[in-house]
Write a protein that holds these residues in place. Structure first.
Motif, mmCIF file in Angstrom:
data_model
loop_
_atom_site.group_PDB
_atom_site.id
_atom_site.type_symbol
_atom_site.label_atom_id
_atom_site.label_comp_id
_atom_site.label_asym_id
_atom_site.label_seq_id
_atom_site.Cartn_x
_atom_site.Cartn_y
_atom_site.Cartn_z
ATOM 1 N N UNK A 131 0.873 -1.174 0.000
ATOM 2 C CA UNK A 131 0.000 0.000 0.000
ATOM 3 C C UNK A 131 0.904 1.216 0.000
ATOM 4 N N UNK A 132 0.816 2.009 -1.044
ATOM 5 C CA UNK A 132 1.628 3.223 -1.163
ATOM 6 C C UNK A 132 0.776 4.413 -0.747
ATOM 7 N N UNK A 133 1.329 5.281 0.082
ATOM 8 C CA UNK A 133 0.569 6.424 0.592
ATOM 9 C C UNK A 133 1.499 7.613 0.829
ATOM 10 N N UNK A 134 0.901 8.786 0.930
ATOM 11 C CA UNK A 134 1.681 9.970 1.302
ATOM 12 C C UNK A 134 1.298 10.450 2.702
ATOM 13 N N UNK A 135 0.496 9.628 3.403
ATOM 14 C CA UNK A 135 0.060 9.955 4.753
ATOM 15 C C UNK A 135 0.909 9.174 5.758
ATOM 16 N N UNK A 136 1.770 9.833 6.522
ATOM 17 C CA UNK A 136 2.650 9.129 7.461
ATOM 18 C C UNK A 136 1.901 8.409 8.580
ATOM 19 N N UNK A 137 0.620 8.730 8.784
ATOM 20 C CA UNK A 137 -0.169 8.083 9.825
ATOM 21 C C UNK A 137 -0.707 6.726 9.383
ATOM 22 N N UNK A 138 -0.655 6.456 8.074
ATOM 23 C CA UNK A 138 -1.141 5.176 7.562
ATOM 24 C C UNK A 138 0.033 4.206 7.479
ATOM 25 N N UNK A 139 0.055 3.249 8.419
ATOM 26 C CA UNK A 139 1.162 2.297 8.491
ATOM 27 C C UNK A 139 0.704 0.841 8.440
ATOM 28 N N UNK A 140 -0.587 0.613 8.640
ATOM 29 C CA UNK A 140 -1.145 -0.736 8.568
ATOM 30 C C UNK A 140 -2.476 -0.669 7.832
ATOM 31 N N UNK A 208 10.163 9.978 -5.096
ATOM 32 C CA UNK A 208 9.390 10.938 -4.309
ATOM 33 C C UNK A 208 9.492 10.638 -2.819
ATOM 34 N N UNK A 209 10.112 11.536 -2.101
ATOM 35 C CA UNK A 209 10.339 11.325 -0.667
ATOM 36 C C UNK A 209 9.061 11.476 0.159
ATOM 37 N N UNK A 210 7.993 12.016 -0.429
ATOM 38 C CA UNK A 210 6.727 12.163 0.297
ATOM 39 C C UNK A 210 5.958 10.854 0.384
ATOM 40 N N UNK A 211 6.340 9.881 -0.434
ATOM 41 C CA UNK A 211 5.629 8.613 -0.466
ATOM 42 C C UNK A 211 6.275 7.586 0.459
ATOM 43 N N UNK A 212 5.447 6.746 1.051
ATOM 44 C CA UNK A 212 5.927 5.633 1.864
ATOM 45 C C UNK A 212 5.055 4.414 1.545
ATOM 46 N N UNK A 213 5.443 3.256 2.042
ATOM 47 C CA UNK A 213 4.681 2.045 1.716
ATOM 48 C C UNK A 213 4.842 1.005 2.819
ATOM 49 N N UNK A 214 3.872 0.100 2.903
ATOM 50 C CA UNK A 214 3.975 -1.052 3.794
ATOM 51 C C UNK A 214 3.380 -2.255 3.082
ATOM 52 N N UNK A 215 3.875 -3.433 3.462
ATOM 53 C CA UNK A 215 3.432 -4.660 2.807
ATOM 54 C C UNK A 215 2.077 -5.108 3.359
ATOM 55 N N UNK A 216 1.222 -5.605 2.463
ATOM 56 C CA UNK A 216 -0.086 -6.112 2.878
ATOM 57 C C UNK A 216 0.100 -7.509 3.467
ATOM 58 N N UNK A 217 -0.279 -7.721 4.708
ATOM 59 C CA UNK A 217 -0.114 -9.052 5.324
ATOM 60 C C UNK A 217 -0.911 -10.120 4.575
ATOM 61 N N UNK A 218 -0.312 -11.283 4.430
ATOM 62 C CA UNK A 218 -0.974 -12.429 3.801
ATOM 63 C C UNK A 218 -1.448 -12.142 2.384
ATOM 64 N N UNK A 219 -0.775 -11.219 1.716
ATOM 65 C CA UNK A 219 -1.157 -10.934 0.325
ATOM 66 C C UNK A 219 -0.642 -12.037 -0.579
ATOM 67 N N UNK A 220 -1.351 -12.262 -1.654
ATOM 68 C CA UNK A 220 -0.949 -13.303 -2.603
ATOM 69 C C UNK A 220 0.338 -12.893 -3.292
ATOM 70 N N UNK A 221 1.266 -13.822 -3.377
ATOM 71 C CA UNK A 221 2.515 -13.558 -4.074
ATOM 72 C C UNK A 221 2.220 -13.455 -5.562
#
Length: 489
Positions: A131-140, A208-221
């Motif tokens: 999940x790619x986002x520019x909101x630092x509060x979104x981590x999960x 873009x340094x404003x973007x961050x991301x986290x991996x989706x748990x149990x996502x299909x490879x």
């Protein structure tokens, strides 16, 4: 005098078309490898999926990326030259099914629905979903409650987004045709995030340094594989080459080149408007003028000729001709232009087996659609001519054909010229929709440059200026014709 004007106008349009046609090939394949072999393979892709495949706008129309390097290697080993055809992602499987392309490489993941229509090779790359986002509060994914997330239409990420919506309350899912559109929606604060494959997300995170991301748990490879036509003899050949590339380390070498993370520099503060950022890519946008002109000129000719014939049918005393012309106009004016384009482009191979090229599909669509409007304009012009002239012609024994050709139509054309030019101007602007069938016109190129530079205002304004100048040229031409046709008044 009028006849001479018609001849000069027709010759001018034909000369323009010939010049444009000489510059751009009819099929408009987006990338062609140097001819090393006698045979050719056509690869379908969606060149908006960096670093898998994307257009380097600073080097013309060249499509580069991980998939392109892998495809070039395999094609060369199998003894083929590689031709790359760019189109929307959701049009790749239909293109393969209709045999417009020999195979597809676009970071595509095999699934049950796609396997019903096409065959797949063994996977050549395994990826994860982020999940790619520019909101630092979104981590999960729990932080997505009440948020809007975007996915690419027709991609495996749609299923991942639906899984998130099943687990988290009030998650709204939006779909877009291209990954750059998703990122732009995030930057514009319309989306809170987007589900993007890790290999693709790395490219945007690096830029873009404003973007961050986290991996989706149990996502299909998501394993990327080559899609081929059902029952293709190439499937085994591709599997052999993929296995060999894995064994000799060639795949790892190419993957390292494109997927290795880069150090992220702190974003520099840029001015609100900065055209210098897109200057290296301006020549790339300008080349779209040729594509647009080629479609517009031929469509105008087809629309005018067919529209004239339809208008004569509408005023005919034969009921069948009137009914047919009215039905034609009703259909083409009552349905969206983009629907007509997709039907002609996608349905023709399905119904007839003929692999219609984007140029021909575009010309037929725009020409047939324009004819419906032109016929009404010409019909109104003909009805606007004094009926006394028809009665006088008949009294003098002038045949119907000669009367229409030499007396009625010249006067009608003079009266409706402004309306005709307005129709041609509208057609010029509407030509931007040809991008949906894989044609890189002015608008498509501007969007590609925007996606590459993260500056959308400047390339879109550049495209707007180009369209404006083209419209002004048509306006001047129309006024010149009006003045010439008014000399006899």
């Amino acid at each position: 005098m009028l006849k001479r004007t018609y001849v000069l106008l027709s010759l001018a349009l034909l000369i323009i078309f010939s010049a444009v046609g000489a510059v751009l090939p009819m099929g408009e394949h987006q990338a062609l490898a140097k001819e090393k072999h006698k045979k050719t393979l056509v690869m379908g892709t969606s060149a908006d999926y960096a670093p898998y495949e994307y257009i380097d706008t600073t080097k013309g129309n060249k499509i580069i990326g991980f998939d392109v390097d892998v495809a070039n290697h395999i094609a060369d080993k199998l003894g083929y030259n590689l031709v790359i055809k760019d189109m929307d992602f959701n049009g790749l499987v239909p293109a393969l099914d209709s045999k417009r392309v020999d195979f597809v490489m676009a970071g595509m993941t095999p699934n049950a629905e796609r396997k019903k229509k096409v065959d797949f090779s063994n996977t050549y790359y395994q990826a994860k979903q982020l999940v790619v986002t520019d909101n630092p509060k979104i981590k999960t994914i729990q932080d997505l409650k009440g948020k809007t997330i975007g996915v690419q239409l027709g991609s495996i990420q749609e299923n991942e987004a639906k899984k998130i919506a099943d687990k988290v309350d009030k998650v709204h899912i939006e779909k877009r045709n291209k990954v750059p559109d998703l990122v732009q929606e995030i930057m514009s604060k319309r989306f809170d995030g987007a589900v993007i494959e890790d290999g693709v997300a790395i490219e945007y995170l690096n830029k873009n340094s404003d973007l961050s991301a986290f991996e989706i748990p149990d996502s299909a490879s998501a394993g990327s594989a080559v899609a081929l036509q059902k029952g293709s003899k190439l499937t085994d050949d591709f599997n052999q080459q993929i296995a060999l590339m894995k064994k000799n380390g060639e795949l790892d070498k190419i993957a390292k080149k494109w997927f290795e993370p880069k150090s992220k520099k702190k974003a520099e503060k840029k001015s609100i408007v900065d055209f210098s950022t897109i200057m290296p890519s301006v020549p790339y946008i300008l080349k779209g003028i040729l594509t647009t002109l080629k479609f517009v000129v031929v469509s105008i000719l087809l629309g005018f000729v067919l529209g004239t014939i339809l208008s004569l049918c509408k005023i005919s005393k034969v009921k069948v001709l009137r009914w047919g012309a009215d039905a034609y106009t009703s259909i083409f004016r009552g349905t969206p232009l983009i629907l007509q384009l997709l039907i002609i482009y996608n349905a023709t191979p399905q119904l007839t087996g003929y692999k219609i090229e984007p140029f021909l599909a575009g010309v037929l669509t725009f020409g047939l659609n324009s004819a419906a409007y032109v016929s009404e304009i010409i019909r109104a012009g003909i009805n606007g001519v004094d009926k006394g002239q028809r009665e006088a012609s008949m009294a003098l024994g002038v045949s119907y054909g000669s009367m229409m050709r030499q007396i009625i139509l010249p006067q009608a054309l003079k009266n409706i010229l402004p309306a005709l030019m307005n129709e041609f101007i509208t057609l010029t602007k509407e030509s931007a929709i040809i991008a949906v069938i894989g044609t890189t016109d002015i608008m498509r190129r501007a969007q590609i440059v925007g996606a590459d530079t993260y500056r959308y205002f400047e390339p879109l304004i550049t495209a707007g200026i180009i369209y404006y100048l083209m419209v002004m040229a048509l306006t001047v031409l129309g006024r010149m014709l009006e003045r010439r046709m008014s000399r006899g008044d």
